[in-house]
Each structure stands twice: as structure tokens, then as C-alpha cells.
Design a protein around this motif. Structure first.
Motif, PDB file in Angstrom:
ATOM      1  N   THR A 114       0.975  -1.462  -0.114  1.00  0.00           N
ATOM      2  CA  THR A 114       0.238   0.236  -0.009  1.00  0.00           C
ATOM      3  C   THR A 114       1.011   1.302   0.178  1.00  0.00           C
ATOM      4  OG1 THR A 114      -1.830  -1.292   1.387  1.00  0.00           O
ATOM      5  CG2 THR A 114      -2.163   0.964   1.448  1.00  0.00           C
ATOM      6  N   ASP A 115       1.900   1.494   0.667  1.00  0.00           N
ATOM      7  CA  ASP A 115       2.303   2.538   1.095  1.00  0.00           C
ATOM      8  C   ASP A 115       3.844   2.427  -0.418  1.00  0.00           C
ATOM      9  OD1 ASP A 115       1.710   2.843   3.699  1.00  0.00           O
ATOM     10  OD2 ASP A 115       4.153   2.086   3.968  1.00  0.00           O
ATOM     11  N   ALA A 116       4.052   1.576  -1.676  1.00  0.00           N
ATOM     12  CA  ALA A 116       4.936   1.462  -2.660  1.00  0.00           C
ATOM     13  C   ALA A 116       3.760   2.689  -3.977  1.00  0.00           C
ATOM     14  CB  ALA A 116       4.739   0.101  -3.074  1.00  0.00           C
ATOM     15  N   THR A 119       2.955   6.052  -2.888  1.00  0.00           N
ATOM     16  CA  THR A 119       4.647   7.172  -3.042  1.00  0.00           C
ATOM     17  C   THR A 119       3.801   7.408  -4.793  1.00  0.00           C
ATOM     18  OG1 THR A 119       5.515   5.288  -3.398  1.00  0.00           O
ATOM     19  CG2 THR A 119       5.770   5.575  -1.647  1.00  0.00           C
ATOM     20  N   VAL A 120       3.894   6.926  -5.563  1.00  0.00           N
ATOM     21  CA  VAL A 120       3.043   7.585  -6.202  1.00  0.00           C
ATOM     22  C   VAL A 120       1.820   8.155  -6.352  1.00  0.00           C
ATOM     23  CG1 VAL A 120       2.566   7.378  -9.183  1.00  0.00           C
ATOM     24  CG2 VAL A 120       4.507   5.582  -7.491  1.00  0.00           C
ATOM     25  N   PRO A 121       1.911   9.269  -6.844  1.00  0.00           N
ATOM     26  CA  PRO A 121       1.178  10.286  -7.248  1.00  0.00           C
ATOM     27  C   PRO A 121      -0.405   9.620  -8.276  1.00  0.00           C
ATOM     28  CG  PRO A 121       2.603  11.510  -7.414  1.00  0.00           C
ATOM     29  CD  PRO A 121       2.808  10.916  -7.337  1.00  0.00           C
ATOM     30  N   GLY A 122      -1.452   9.489  -7.890  1.00  0.00           N
ATOM     31  CA  GLY A 122      -3.120   8.483  -8.574  1.00  0.00           C
ATOM     32  C   GLY A 122      -2.974   9.156  -9.797  1.00  0.00           C
ATOM     33  N   PHE A 123      -2.751  10.050 -10.316  1.00  0.00           N
ATOM     34  CA  PHE A 123      -3.013  10.681 -11.900  1.00  0.00           C
ATOM     35  C   PHE A 123      -2.348  10.267 -12.246  1.00  0.00           C
ATOM     36  CE2 PHE A 123      -2.621  13.696 -14.747  1.00  0.00           C
ATOM     37  CZ  PHE A 123      -3.484  13.353 -16.588  1.00  0.00           C
ATOM     38  N   SER A 148      -6.473   4.626  -6.634  1.00  0.00           N
ATOM     39  CA  SER A 148      -7.598   4.721  -5.984  1.00  0.00           C
ATOM     40  C   SER A 148      -7.420   4.036  -4.786  1.00  0.00           C
ATOM     41  CB  SER A 148      -9.184   5.225  -5.796  1.00  0.00           C
ATOM     42  OG  SER A 148      -9.075   5.649  -7.484  1.00  0.00           O
ATOM     43  N   TRP A 149      -7.154   2.699  -4.587  1.00  0.00           N
ATOM     44  CA  TRP A 149      -7.851   1.721  -3.626  1.00  0.00           C
ATOM     45  C   TRP A 149      -6.835   2.222  -2.369  1.00  0.00           C
ATOM     46  CZ3 TRP A 149      -3.740  -1.464  -0.920  1.00  0.00           C
ATOM     47  CH2 TRP A 149      -2.606  -1.566  -2.382  1.00  0.00           C
ATOM     48  N   THR A 150      -5.586   2.363  -2.258  1.00  0.00           N
ATOM     49  CA  THR A 150      -5.131   2.662  -1.202  1.00  0.00           C
ATOM     50  C   THR A 150      -5.692   3.197   0.143  1.00  0.00           C
ATOM     51  OG1 THR A 150      -3.659   4.261  -1.611  1.00  0.00           O
ATOM     52  CG2 THR A 150      -2.511   2.517  -2.032  1.00  0.00           C
ATOM     53  N   ALA A 151      -6.381   4.218  -0.243  1.00  0.00           N
ATOM     54  CA  ALA A 151      -7.176   5.164   0.899  1.00  0.00           C
ATOM     55  C   ALA A 151      -7.770   3.894   1.455  1.00  0.00           C
ATOM     56  CB  ALA A 151      -8.004   6.796   0.627  1.00  0.00           C
TER      57      ALA A 151
END
Length: 275
Positions: A114-116, A119-123, A148-151
Motif C-alpha cells: 500500500t505504501d508503494a 508514493t506515486v501520485p494517483g493521476f 484509488s484503492w489505498t485510502a
């Protein structure tokens, strides 16, 4: 007081739900209102709005009906927003439930994944994914869901950590219920309400991301999109600004409706919890 009564007392929820219902009705009736191909040339190029009775909102540089494009574009925006948000919430809920319930090494592994992703912006992640695989509706939906799944995953994990030690979970363990059944049948339903409050933000973000990808030419070329219509109007922005303004207003109204409906639902459920 029922949930419907609390929603009816929230003006922002009423406004948002009204906007969304109107947009959904327009999207569902698009094949009836404009049964032909919205990408087909249907009139003189660059007709201004309210000049021709057959093209109420005018035509673009190629002579395509702007109103038909806006109506069919609503189908694309709502479809991408709802499906990608649902996929992101399902994926995030599964990851968060497994991480929070199992703990230990599995929790550590899933949270590092999830952290990985975070670290990359979603867009940028969606942009790279679509650029690599190629633009299509399914690819765009998958790209937005992966961004979008990390939040939801982190939120579900936090809820599961607070629920897994409760008495009814201990009772389920005592009677020998399978751990996966305990996690997904007993714990996850009670951990979902905060995630559902987050869903409005995910849907709004997905709609904006799809519009941005289409604006950059990475949307499905076989579908009308509001982002693509805005991009199409850039070349004649000085002489025909309506080509970008009209789909832009539709995009703003959609995101505003999603946001207001989500805020109203969160407020209504919070009143219920306080009561």
C-alpha cells in the motif's frame, strides 16, 4: 428518526442527490434522445448555441452536435466514476480486512505494498498505466481503480483493528467459525460505514481523472467524453469558447453533485451515530 428523514433535512444532500438523479436520467435516456452516433457529423461546423433548432447547443469544428456529445458524455463519466470507485473500494476493503485481521507478517507485507502505491501520485499512475497498455474504457477504469484503492485499504484496516477484539468476534472464534468468515462476514460489514463516506470523494476523483486523461487524448477513442470535448474546443477557444465551456460546466455540476450528496450522507449517518 430514519436515515431518509435525516437526509431530507440536509439541504446539501437534497441538492446533490437531485443533481445526480437528473444526470443519471439524462445518461440513461441518451440512446432515446440521440439514437444516432454522437461522433457522427450532423450539421454545419461551428454553429453557435440556440441558433439552429436541431442543434440547441451548436456544433463543433467537424459539425458534430454538442448537446448529443454532452448527453452521451454523461454516460461515460458516470460509468467510469461509479465502476472504478466500486472496484477501488472492493480491492481496498479486501486488502484492509486481511491486513487488519491477520496482523503480523501479512499485515506488514500488505501495508508495504500500500505504501508503494501511495508514493506515486494517483493521476501519474493512471497516466502511466493507460499510456503503456493503450486507451480503452476498461483500461481507464482499471487504471483509476489501481490509483484509488489505498485510502479505503488504510481506513478499513484501522476499523478492523478496532473491531477484531470485540465480544462478538471472540464468540465467533469460540464456536469455531473459519477466520475468513469472521473477517468478511462479521467484521467487514461493521467496518464499511466510514469507507462509504469516502466513496463520494473517490467517485468525484475518478470522474476528474477520466476527464483529464481524455483531455490528454488517452480516453476511449470510441466514446464521447467531456474531457475530450474540452480538449477539442481548445483550438477555437477564442472564436467558439462554448465548445469547452459547455462540457466543462457539465463536469463541474457532476463533481459538485457527487460531493454534496456524499457530504449529506456523511452528515446524516453521523447524526444517527450521535443519536
Amino acid at each position: 428518526m430514519s436515515l431518509a428523514q435525516r437526509i431530507s433535512r440536509a439541504p446539501e444532500a437534497i441538492a446533490g442527490i437531485t443533481i445526480l438523479i437528473c444526470l443519471m436520467l439524462v445518461a440513461l435516456s441518451a440512446p432515446l434522445l440521440f439514437p444516432g452516433d454522437p461522433l457522427a457529423i450532423s450539421g454545419t461546423p461551428l454553429l453557435r448555441p440556440f441558433v439552429d433548432a436541431t442543434h440547441w447547443l451548436g456544433t463543433d469544428r467537424l459539425g458534430r452536435d454538442v448537446l448529443a456529445g454532452v448527453v452521451h458524455g454523461a454516460r461515460t463519466s458516470l460509468l467510469v466514476g461509479l465502476v472504478s470507485a466500486a472496484a477501488a473500494i472492493v480491492l481496498g476493503s479486501v486488502v484492509g480486512t486481511l491486513a487488519g485481521f491477520a496482523g503480523g507478517l501479512l499485515d506488514e507485507l500488505l501495508m508495504r505494498v500500500t505504501d508503494a502505491f501511495q508514493t506515486v501520485p494517483g493521476f501519474l499512475m493512471a497516466l502511466a498505466f493507460v499510456s503503456t497498455i493503450g486507451p480503452s474504457l476498461m483500461v481507464v477504469v482499471t487504471a483509476i481503480a489501481l490509483a484509488s484503492w489505498t485510502a479505503p485499504a488504510r481506513l478499513v484496516r484501522a476499523e478492523v483493528l478496532s473491531i477484531r477484539e470485540r465480544d462478538y468476534v471472540a464468540s465467533a472464534r469460540a464456536i469455531g467459525m473459519h477466520p475468513l468468515k469472521i473477517a468478511f462476514r462479521e467484521i467487514l460489514p461493521n467496518a464499511l460505514p466510514p469507507v462509504l463516506g469516502l466513496s463520494a470523494i473517490i467517485v468525484a476523483g475518478a470522474i476528474l481523472t477520466e476527464a483529464a486523461l481524455s483531455f490528454l487524448g488517452l480516453g476511449d477513442p470510441n466514446r464521447v467524453t467531456w474531457g475530450g470535448m474540452i480538449a477539442e474546443g481548445r483550438a477555437v477557444l477564442r472564436s467558439a469558447p462554448f465548445l469547452s465551456i459547455i462540457p466543462g460546466v457539465a463536469l463541474v455540476l457532476t463533481v459538485l453533485g457527487v460531493y454534496l450528496a456524499g457530504e449529506g450522507l456523511v452528515e446524516a449517518t453521523s447524526r444517527r451515530s450521535r443519536a
